[in-house]
Design a protein around this motif. Structure first.
Motif, PDB file in Angstrom:
ATOM      1  N   ALA A 390       0.732  -1.200   0.001  1.00 15.56           N
ATOM      2  CA  ALA A 390      -0.134  -0.038   0.035  1.00 15.56           C
ATOM      3  C   ALA A 390       0.861   1.261   0.023  1.00 15.56           C
ATOM      4  O   ALA A 390       1.980   1.275   0.435  1.00 15.56           O
ATOM      5  CB  ALA A 390      -0.989   0.116   1.187  1.00 15.56           C
ATOM      6  N   SER A 391       0.493   2.414  -0.538  1.00 18.25           N
ATOM      7  CA  SER A 391       0.884   3.667  -0.348  1.00 18.25           C
ATOM      8  C   SER A 391       1.252   3.854   1.035  1.00 18.25           C
ATOM      9  O   SER A 391       0.098   3.903   1.872  1.00 18.25           O
ATOM     10  CB  SER A 391       0.448   4.544  -1.030  1.00 18.25           C
ATOM     11  OG  SER A 391       1.008   6.159  -1.047  1.00 18.25           O
ATOM     12  N   VAL A 392       2.324   4.458   1.529  1.00 21.08           N
ATOM     13  CA  VAL A 392       2.785   4.785   2.829  1.00 21.08           C
ATOM     14  C   VAL A 392       3.289   6.167   3.050  1.00 21.08           C
ATOM     15  O   VAL A 392       3.744   6.802   2.115  1.00 21.08           O
ATOM     16  CB  VAL A 392       3.507   3.727   3.676  1.00 21.08           C
ATOM     17  CG1 VAL A 392       2.648   2.374   3.672  1.00 21.08           C
ATOM     18  CG2 VAL A 392       4.937   3.377   2.930  1.00 21.08           C
ATOM     19  N   TRP A 393       3.204   6.775   4.195  1.00 18.01           N
ATOM     20  CA  TRP A 393       3.835   8.000   4.548  1.00 18.01           C
ATOM     21  C   TRP A 393       5.215   8.138   4.936  1.00 18.01           C
ATOM     22  O   TRP A 393       5.735   9.228   4.707  1.00 18.01           O
ATOM     23  CB  TRP A 393       2.925   8.687   5.620  1.00 18.01           C
ATOM     24  CG  TRP A 393       2.766   7.961   6.676  1.00 18.01           C
ATOM     25  CD1 TRP A 393       3.627   7.847   7.859  1.00 18.01           C
ATOM     26  CD2 TRP A 393       1.885   7.160   7.014  1.00 18.01           C
ATOM     27  NE1 TRP A 393       3.433   7.032   8.910  1.00 18.01           N
ATOM     28  CE2 TRP A 393       1.935   6.647   8.375  1.00 18.01           C
ATOM     29  CE3 TRP A 393       0.651   6.601   6.415  1.00 18.01           C
ATOM     30  CZ2 TRP A 393       1.480   5.728   8.933  1.00 18.01           C
ATOM     31  CZ3 TRP A 393      -0.079   5.537   7.027  1.00 18.01           C
ATOM     32  CH2 TRP A 393       0.189   4.834   8.300  1.00 18.01           C
ATOM     33  N   HIS A 394       5.813   6.905   5.082  1.00 23.35           N
ATOM     34  CA  HIS A 394       7.218   6.940   5.387  1.00 23.35           C
ATOM     35  C   HIS A 394       7.718   5.446   5.097  1.00 23.35           C
ATOM     36  O   HIS A 394       6.812   4.365   5.236  1.00 23.35           O
ATOM     37  CB  HIS A 394       7.497   7.097   6.805  1.00 23.35           C
ATOM     38  CG  HIS A 394       8.907   7.458   7.443  1.00 23.35           C
ATOM     39  ND1 HIS A 394       9.751   6.287   7.717  1.00 23.35           N
ATOM     40  CD2 HIS A 394       9.689   8.260   7.430  1.00 23.35           C
ATOM     41  CE1 HIS A 394      10.944   6.753   7.825  1.00 23.35           C
ATOM     42  NE2 HIS A 394      10.837   8.039   7.692  1.00 23.35           N
ATOM     43  N   PRO A 395       8.977   5.550   4.450  1.00 23.43           N
ATOM     44  CA  PRO A 395       9.652   4.123   3.866  1.00 23.43           C
ATOM     45  C   PRO A 395       9.383   2.953   4.949  1.00 23.43           C
ATOM     46  O   PRO A 395       9.509   1.777   4.578  1.00 23.43           O
ATOM     47  CB  PRO A 395      10.855   4.422   3.493  1.00 23.43           C
ATOM     48  CG  PRO A 395      10.959   5.815   3.332  1.00 23.43           C
ATOM     49  CD  PRO A 395      10.033   6.602   4.318  1.00 23.43           C
ATOM     50  N   THR A 396       9.453   3.219   6.311  1.00 24.14           N
ATOM     51  CA  THR A 396       9.466   2.225   7.351  1.00 24.14           C
ATOM     52  C   THR A 396       7.972   1.848   7.795  1.00 24.14           C
ATOM     53  O   THR A 396       8.004   0.660   8.474  1.00 24.14           O
ATOM     54  CB  THR A 396      10.053   2.658   8.580  1.00 24.14           C
ATOM     55  OG1 THR A 396       9.397   3.913   9.189  1.00 24.14           O
ATOM     56  CG2 THR A 396      11.647   2.996   8.403  1.00 24.14           C
ATOM     57  N   VAL A 397       7.104   2.264   7.250  1.00 22.76           N
ATOM     58  CA  VAL A 397       5.827   1.784   7.523  1.00 22.76           C
ATOM     59  C   VAL A 397       5.159   0.900   6.907  1.00 22.76           C
ATOM     60  O   VAL A 397       5.466   0.586   5.498  1.00 22.76           O
ATOM     61  CB  VAL A 397       4.679   3.123   7.232  1.00 22.76           C
ATOM     62  CG1 VAL A 397       3.067   2.522   7.368  1.00 22.76           C
ATOM     63  CG2 VAL A 397       4.925   4.340   7.971  1.00 22.76           C
ATOM     64  N   LYS A 398       4.607   0.008   7.532  1.00 28.55           N
ATOM     65  CA  LYS A 398       4.253  -1.574   6.928  1.00 28.55           C
ATOM     66  C   LYS A 398       2.669  -1.493   6.988  1.00 28.55           C
ATOM     67  O   LYS A 398       1.887  -0.782   7.631  1.00 28.55           O
ATOM     68  CB  LYS A 398       4.686  -2.665   7.679  1.00 28.55           C
ATOM     69  CG  LYS A 398       5.981  -2.623   7.779  1.00 28.55           C
ATOM     70  CD  LYS A 398       6.739  -3.674   8.766  1.00 28.55           C
ATOM     71  CE  LYS A 398       8.168  -3.772   9.043  1.00 28.55           C
ATOM     72  NZ  LYS A 398       8.726  -4.740  10.036  1.00 28.55           N
ATOM     73  N   TYR A 399       2.032  -2.311   6.047  1.00 24.32           N
ATOM     74  CA  TYR A 399       0.578  -2.381   5.868  1.00 24.32           C
ATOM     75  C   TYR A 399       0.417  -3.983   5.954  1.00 24.32           C
ATOM     76  O   TYR A 399       1.112  -4.752   5.371  1.00 24.32           O
ATOM     77  CB  TYR A 399       0.303  -1.786   4.334  1.00 24.32           C
ATOM     78  CG  TYR A 399      -1.255  -2.036   4.059  1.00 24.32           C
ATOM     79  CD1 TYR A 399      -2.122  -1.170   4.658  1.00 24.32           C
ATOM     80  CD2 TYR A 399      -1.752  -2.896   3.160  1.00 24.32           C
ATOM     81  CE1 TYR A 399      -3.608  -1.386   4.556  1.00 24.32           C
ATOM     82  CE2 TYR A 399      -2.933  -2.881   2.673  1.00 24.32           C
ATOM     83  CZ  TYR A 399      -3.994  -2.129   3.322  1.00 24.32           C
ATOM     84  OH  TYR A 399      -5.118  -2.468   3.003  1.00 24.32           O
ATOM     85  N   PHE A 400      -1.032  -4.213   6.545  1.00 22.93           N
ATOM     86  CA  PHE A 400      -1.157  -5.666   6.783  1.00 22.93           C
ATOM     87  C   PHE A 400      -2.788  -5.974   6.472  1.00 22.93           C
ATOM     88  O   PHE A 400      -3.535  -4.836   6.652  1.00 22.93           O
ATOM     89  CB  PHE A 400      -1.025  -5.862   8.179  1.00 22.93           C
ATOM     90  CG  PHE A 400       0.532  -6.216   8.548  1.00 22.93           C
ATOM     91  CD1 PHE A 400       1.071  -7.127   8.322  1.00 22.93           C
ATOM     92  CD2 PHE A 400       0.792  -5.231   9.088  1.00 22.93           C
ATOM     93  CE1 PHE A 400       2.497  -7.218   8.550  1.00 22.93           C
ATOM     94  CE2 PHE A 400       2.464  -5.098   9.566  1.00 22.93           C
ATOM     95  CZ  PHE A 400       3.372  -6.046   9.242  1.00 22.93           C
ATOM     96  N   GLU A 401      -3.141  -6.871   5.793  1.00 23.64           N
ATOM     97  CA  GLU A 401      -4.436  -7.075   5.770  1.00 23.64           C
ATOM     98  C   GLU A 401      -5.071  -8.230   6.658  1.00 23.64           C
ATOM     99  O   GLU A 401      -4.165  -9.189   6.965  1.00 23.64           O
ATOM    100  CB  GLU A 401      -4.768  -7.716   4.235  1.00 23.64           C
ATOM    101  CG  GLU A 401      -4.416  -6.546   3.219  1.00 23.64           C
ATOM    102  CD  GLU A 401      -4.546  -7.191   1.851  1.00 23.64           C
ATOM    103  OE1 GLU A 401      -4.727  -6.453   0.927  1.00 23.64           O
ATOM    104  OE2 GLU A 401      -4.359  -8.418   1.726  1.00 23.64           O
ATOM    105  N   VAL A 402      -6.443  -7.968   7.191  1.00 26.51           N
ATOM    106  CA  VAL A 402      -6.849  -8.875   8.158  1.00 26.51           C
ATOM    107  C   VAL A 402      -7.781  -9.714   7.373  1.00 26.51           C
ATOM    108  O   VAL A 402      -8.661  -9.337   6.680  1.00 26.51           O
ATOM    109  CB  VAL A 402      -7.514  -8.264   9.312  1.00 26.51           C
ATOM    110  CG1 VAL A 402      -8.157  -9.516  10.279  1.00 26.51           C
ATOM    111  CG2 VAL A 402      -6.425  -7.397  10.071  1.00 26.51           C
TER     112      VAL A 402
END
Length: 690
Positions: A390-402
């Motif tokens: 997903a598009s994120v606001w900082h390179p270290t941010v991660k995105y997860f789906e439930v």
């Protein structure tokens, strides 16, 4: 929709709400036009809802207005979130320019006399009983909130409540900015490590990295918590500990030369809140605040806190006596000071239990912790969690789906590491809510935010066990929001949950970080890959309630201070600092120097949602410990108990009162016994009596 409006919708990422937000594309210049567009939509929906020709019916009034308000809330929520995690001068300016307009809009919604009339008409109509129980509950709650917002007041008083609300939004934001700026303004720079004896290697690497990022050689220590706390815990140089403690304890106060002083803001905030309460017919702001909480009165809250202090203070006094004796006899510290306490406590814990946090964190590597956490909630709640793009606001941010049964039911972003421009602390917030949008079921999305120390030199991040429990806490909030079964936005996820119950799922989940079977899944030594040995876990478990008495009375101190400030504080005859010192004399066992300015950084109550509500942490801890005891009775990893917790608490949101949710899960009202047992206070009292 006009052509220009369509163009704006297509080019401004803050208005593209059908899917996930394109965070990487958001720029400060997007804020103003997005806010203006959403304001126009809300105003149009409000005008239609308040029109005498519009029937006082759910479909005609509530649904279209709620749709516009929800979209506006999401757009503004994204802006506010970015301002808290990637603050820049340009974004801050755009946020602050829009803030008064946004505050005015939401206050106007809450005070609109014609809209209030429509809700009253709905409540009194014959069709009211045909609404679902949840919708009837929402109408009743809206009527309550209209009254609490001043909608039932005469015009002059209503206007003043509105003015106060708008001013409070500006002043509390300034409080938060001052604290962030004061925290970022201070650095301790050292050319070599000669005065950094005792600091673990990974923390030294962080200090080197911070210096390099600033274009310096040597080491840089900051007041960001991942930098500050290890320094106070491990640095052997007492003079440097005092220097850093003084900088931390006087942030945003008169001691910085007035650049970021929050003192006058605190006085204004308290005065405005007190005036609001009086205008609305309440004795004080504390009583007003409790209108939407489980607790019934400030007197009940203070009796609860003082009862807890009565249980905990004897244990806290023994904790402090033991610490002073150890500091004197072993460390040569005849006069234990505030800047010695974390250091001496760590040394005592190492001596008593033969392990250190620095040793333990080598096992809690971030990938292992997340893998074990996900496995736990998958077992308890029948879900699957997977990483996604997903598009994120900082390179270290991660995105997860439930997922449940292979279908995506929710998602969340994890922003884990401390950095400049990011507010300190840890929190969860809803990015969007589970509800129907344009006839399509919208899955919930959450933000999970922490401030851990990032990995250095290519190694994964290493978490202390305190970090792990913090992560579990915020993930409990996350689950509460994303596992909801509700589709009415007002009761979906964490929305509308009583403030003194909203900490139940978060504090509840923390307990699993102390179960050895769970801990085995959370650990993988950074060098050897080994699980945490049983012998080391046994030492940790033995130390679990180390200084628990002191920790408990400290929380009681904060909560009593908060409630007294919002009930009986008299600025004509006392100061905020004086109130805090009086509370400490009543319940505390540790007394900081006279120049300590804790209140000026107490953002929970001056810039967050905890005004006259900080007691919620201890109140909800009673609920959470009692709930966890049900898992202990059934088997800690029992899926059937997890299913019941899911269906009776997590999925319910605020569709029922929090007490009803708890009783439906536990079969009875909560009791304090589990809290006293799980925190060791009961055990210490029995041991002392022998």
């Amino acid at each position: 929709m006009s052509t220009s409006e369509q163009d704006l919708q297509q080019t401004n990422p803050l208005l593209q709400l059908d899917g996930l937000i394109d965070y990487a594309a958001v720029r400060p210049e997007h804020v103003a036009p997005a806010v203006e567009a959403q304001l126009a939509r809300v105003n149009a929906a409000l005008e239609h809802a308040a029109d005498p020709a519009t029937p006082a019916a759910w479909d005609a009034v509530v649904e279209p207005l709620e749709a516009a308000a929800n979209d506006f809330g999401r757009t503004w929520g994204v802006i506010a979130h970015l301002q808290s995690v990637v603050d820049t001068p340009e974004l801050r300016a755009a946020y602050n320019e829009a803030l008064p307009k946004v505050s005015e809009c939401f206050i106007r919604l809450s005070q609109n006399e014609a809209l209030y009339g429509k809700y009253k008409a709905m409540r009194e109509s014959a069709d009211f009983e045909t609404l679902s129980p949840v919708r009837r509950r929402l109408v009743e709650r809206e009527l309550r909130d209209f009254v609490l917002s001043g909608a039932a007041l005469p015009e002059a008083q209503r206007s003043r409540v509105k003015e106060i609300g708008e001013r409070l939004s500006v002043v509390t934001q300034k409080f938060s900015e001052n604290l962030l700026d004061a925290t970022n303004a201070y650095t301790l720079d050292l050319e070599d490590d000669s005065r950094l004896k005792g600091i673990p290697a990974d923390t030294l690497a962080l200090y080197r990295m911070q210096a390099e990022a600033a274009g310096r050689t040597g080491y840089r220590v900051t007041l960001q918590f991942p930098s500050y706390l290890p320094f106070m815990r491990y640095c052997e140089d007492r003079e440097l500990r005092e220097t850093l403690y003084r900088a931390f304890a006087t942030r945003a106060s008169e001691f910085d030369g007035g650049r970021f002083d929050n003192t006058p803001l605190m006085s204004e905030i308290l005065a405005l809140r007190a005036e609001t309460a009086k205008l609305l017919g309440f004795a004080d702001y504390g009583t007003l605040s409790l209108e939407t909480k489980m607790a019934e009165s400030p007197a009940e809250v203070m009796a609860f806190l003082r009862d807890l202090a009565a249980h905990a203070k004897p244990a806290a006094e023994r904790d402090m006596e033991e610490l002073r004796a150890f500091a004197r006899e072993t460390l040569g510290l005849e006069d234990l000071q505030s800047w010695d306490q974390a250091y001496a406590s760590e040394k005592l814990r190492e001596a008593r239990y033969s392990y250190s946090d620095a040793e333990v964190k080598r096992y809690f590597t971030e990938p292992a912790v997340f893998s074990g956490l996900f496995a736990l909630v998958e077992t308890l709640f029948g879900i699957t969690i997977r990483a996604a793009d997903a598009s994120v606001w900082h390179p270290t941010v991660k995105y997860f789906e439930v997922l449940r049964e292979g279908k995506i039911v929710a998602s969340f972003y994890a922003d884990l590491y401390a950095r400049a421009g990011k507010r300190s602390g840890a929190w969860m917030d809803g990015e969007r809510t589970r509800t129907f949008r344009n006839g399509v079921l919208q899955t919930p999305v959450a933000y999970l935010v922490c401030n851990f120390t990032p990995g250095v030199d290519g190694a994964p991040a290493l978490l202390t066990h305190d970090d792990v429990t913090t992560l579990f806490h915020e993930f409990g909030h996350t689950l509460h929001h994303v596992l909801t079964a509700q589709t009415e936005s007002g009761v979906s996820g964490i929305n509308g949950v009583e403030w003194d119950a909203v900490e139940l799922p978060s504090q509840f989940l923390e307990n699993f970080a102390w179960d050895e079977r769970v801990v085995a899944t959370l650990t993988k030594h950074v060098e050897t890959g080994e699980k945490l040995p049983h012998e080391l876990f046994a030492k940790m478990l033995a130390a679990k309630n180390f200084e628990a008495g002191m920790a408990c009375v400290r929380q009681v101190e904060f909560a009593l201070f908060d409630m007294i400030l919002h009930t009986s504080f008299d600025p004509a005859h006392e100061t905020v600092q004086g109130v805090l010192e009086a509370v400490r004399r009543e319940v505390a066992v540790a007394f900081p120097p006279a120049w300590n300015r804790f209140a000026q950084s107490f953002s929970h109550i001056f810039a967050g949602g905890y005004a006259a509500g900080y007691y919620s942490y201890k109140w909800a801890e009673v609920l959470s410990c009692d709930a966890f005891e049900a898992f202990e009775e059934a088997g800690v990893l029992d899926p059937a108990t997890g299913k019941r917790f899911l269906t009776e608490i997590l999925e319910r949101g605020s569709s029922r009162d929090a007490m009803e949710n708890f009783v439906a899960f536990r079969g009875r009202k909560p009791a304090i016994d589990a809290l006293l047992r799980l925190t060791g206070i009961e055990t210490k009292a029995k041991d002392a009596a022998k």
